[in-house]
Design a protein around this motif. Structure first.
Motif, PDB file in Angstrom:
ATOM      1  N   CYS A   1     122.050   0.559  18.935  1.00  0.00           N
ATOM      2  CA  CYS A   1     121.818   1.594  19.944  1.00  0.00           C
ATOM      3  C   CYS A   1     120.319   1.834  20.111  1.00  0.00           C
ATOM      4  CB  CYS A   1     122.519   2.893  19.521  1.00  0.00           C
ATOM      5  SG  CYS A   1     122.267   4.298  20.632  1.00  0.00           S
ATOM      6  N   ILE A   2     119.917   2.151  21.330  1.00  0.00           N
ATOM      7  CA  ILE A   2     118.530   2.534  21.601  1.00  0.00           C
ATOM      8  C   ILE A   2     118.530   3.899  22.271  1.00  0.00           C
ATOM      9  CG2 ILE A   2     118.501   1.319  23.836  1.00  0.00           C
ATOM     10  CD1 ILE A   2     115.509   0.740  23.279  1.00  0.00           C
TER      11      ILE A   2
ATOM     12  N   THR B   1     112.558   1.337  29.916  1.00  0.00           N
ATOM     13  CA  THR B   1     113.012   1.020  28.563  1.00  0.00           C
ATOM     14  C   THR B   1     114.478   0.610  28.562  1.00  0.00           C
ATOM     15  OG1 THR B   1     111.405   2.555  27.577  1.00  0.00           O
ATOM     16  CG2 THR B   1     113.299   1.935  26.231  1.00  0.00           C
ATOM     17  N   VAL B   2     115.300   1.369  29.289  1.00  0.00           N
ATOM     18  CA  VAL B   2     116.727   1.046  29.363  1.00  0.00           C
ATOM     19  C   VAL B   2     116.934  -0.311  30.024  1.00  0.00           C
ATOM     20  CG1 VAL B   2     118.924   1.713  30.428  1.00  0.00           C
ATOM     21  CG2 VAL B   2     117.506   3.444  29.319  1.00  0.00           C
TER      22      VAL B   2
ATOM     23  N   ALA C   1     115.891  -3.005  27.562  1.00  0.00           N
ATOM     24  CA  ALA C   1     116.836  -3.102  26.445  1.00  0.00           C
ATOM     25  C   ALA C   1     118.120  -3.797  26.862  1.00  0.00           C
ATOM     26  CB  ALA C   1     117.136  -1.703  25.902  1.00  0.00           C
ATOM     27  N   LYS C   2     118.646  -3.450  28.027  1.00  0.00           N
ATOM     28  CA  LYS C   2     119.899  -4.043  28.500  1.00  0.00           C
ATOM     29  C   LYS C   2     119.720  -5.516  28.862  1.00  0.00           C
ATOM     30  CE  LYS C   2     123.050  -0.776  28.365  1.00  0.00           C
ATOM     31  NZ  LYS C   2     124.346  -0.950  27.668  1.00  0.00           N
TER      32      LYS C   2
ATOM     33  N   ALA D   1     122.811   2.364  25.171  1.00  0.00           N
ATOM     34  CA  ALA D   1     121.533   2.963  25.567  1.00  0.00           C
ATOM     35  C   ALA D   1     121.729   4.440  25.895  1.00  0.00           C
ATOM     36  CB  ALA D   1     120.954   2.233  26.771  1.00  0.00           C
TER      37      ALA D   1
ATOM     38  N   ALA E   1     119.549   7.868  27.062  1.00  0.00           N
ATOM     39  CA  ALA E   1     118.259   8.159  27.681  1.00  0.00           C
ATOM     40  C   ALA E   1     118.102   9.653  27.951  1.00  0.00           C
ATOM     41  CB  ALA E   1     118.103   7.380  28.989  1.00  0.00           C
TER      42      ALA E   1
ATOM     43  N   ALA F   1     122.133   2.967  31.584  1.00  0.00           N
ATOM     44  CA  ALA F   1     122.235   3.875  30.440  1.00  0.00           C
ATOM     45  C   ALA F   1     123.697   4.268  30.224  1.00  0.00           C
ATOM     46  CB  ALA F   1     121.382   5.118  30.668  1.00  0.00           C
TER      47      ALA F   1
END
Length: 354
Positions: free
Chosen positions: A183-184, A197-198, A201-202, A210, A212, A228
């Motif tokens: 998870c981020i 960022t999302v 990351a994806k 994710a 956010a 997200a």
């Protein structure tokens, strides 16, 4: 991107390397001079060069003329300057703790490379710090990433694994193990940064969950469209909680007990039903006998299509990839975990008290 310390550490390493190379060049020049110009053997030439650079004063290995003595004087001066430079840089590194800190950085790098199924917190502002406290309380492996050096220093001082970098960049996310992360959490101050960022990351790990942070309702929609899985607006959430505190104070106290971990005997946990391991997939709750076998209560079921079934009855079927939201004592939840098999996407965490 490197921290100020890392930049200084790398500079010290380069300076020591340059000093060592320069000293080697001086040794080579001296050896070649005595060997070629003075006609000595390589052994005598190397020995003479070493005792000259070390200034031990053993005297000449073989007689030297005026030209040889002038060269020897120059060799001594070059050696003294070079060795003095190396000693100065080495002493500075020891006094300022660069070697000890360098060792710590290498250990931290190895630890970061060994991370798997961990969580990534992007941003160590007030929101990020609170998330880190919650993760630490639940023994969740995580790493903090922030572009601000002071924030990273603060995170490291609190004992967290932290990396100085821009979370919107693919390279930074790769450095903190985005491909192996579970998870981020994008808790950066800017909605645009959280969106980038999302998206990054994806792209690097399509399976990652994710979360956010968003400042406006418009940002919530954009982050959801950006991939997200959950978007939290502190202002919207705060307003809802304040309204709930005014209208339903007892309900809010109960929920706060779950979220904040106040003293009590009950806990909550979620379990993912993987058909490859879970023996109760395909049965209904009555047939599975989860309550009678473990004592834990199934509060809700989240289907794989995100449908939420609150207060499921005995006739409710258990389907592949369902997530069970359960409540019980620590022992009851451990028993339930054993019944359901090794199905959690992560090790069973310390459950939350209520």
């Amino acid at each position: 991107m490197y921290s100020t310390f890392e930049q200084k550490y790398q500079r010290i390493q380069k300076e020591l390397m340059v000093g060592a190379i320069a000293l080697g060049c001086v040794f080579l020049i001296g050896t070649l001079w005595y060997s070629i110009i003075e006609g000595w053997s390589l052994e005598d030439a190397a020995y003479m060069t070493v005792i000259t650079l070390a200034t031990v004063g053993y005297g000449e290995t073989n007689p030297l003329g005026s030209r040889g003595r002038l060269f020897t004087i120059a060799l001594i001066l070059m050696g003294v300057i070079n060795i003095g430079y190396i000693v100065n840089r080495f002493t500075a590194a020891v006094i300022e703790g660069y070697f000890q800190e360098g060792l710590r950085l290498r250990q931290q790098k190895r630890l970061m490379e060994s991370l798997s199924r961990h969580y990534i917190i992007c941003g160590f502002s007030r929101t990020g710090r609170q998330i880190a406290k919650e993760f630490r309380a639940e023994d969740v492996p995580f790493v903090v990433i922030d572009a601000d050096n002071e924030s990273i220093q603060r995170a490291q001082n609190e004992g967290y694994l932290a990396y100085l970098g821009d979370a919107t960049l693919d390279d930074s996310l790769l450095k903190v193990g985005i491909q192996k992360a579970t998870c981020i959490v994008a808790a950066l101050p800017s909605d645009a940064e959280n969106l980038y960022t999302v998206l990054s990351a994806k792209t690097l790990n399509p399976q990652i969950r994710a979360i956010a942070r968003a400042s406006t309702e418009e940002a919530v929609k954009k982050l959801q469209r950006g991939g997200a899985d959950a978007v939290i607006s502190p202002y919207i959430t705060g307003g809802k909680r304040m309204a709930a505190a005014a209208l339903r104070p007892q309900v809010l106290d109960f929920v706060d007990g779950i979220l904040s971990g106040t003293d009590g005997e009950l806990y909550m946990e979620e379990f993912l039903l993987d058909p490859a391991f879970c023996p109760v997939v395909g049965q209904n709750l009555q047939q599975a006998k989860l309550r009678s076998q473990s004592g834990a209560l199934v509060l809700a079921i989240r289907r794989s299509d995100r449908t939420l079934i609150g207060g499921p009855t005995g006739d409710t079927p258990l389907m592949p990839q369902d997530t069970l939201i359960c409540m019980g004592t620590a022992e009851q939840l451990r028993s339930l975990n054993q019944i359901l098999g090794p199905i959690n996407p992560r090790p069973l965490r310390r459950p939350k008290k209520i």
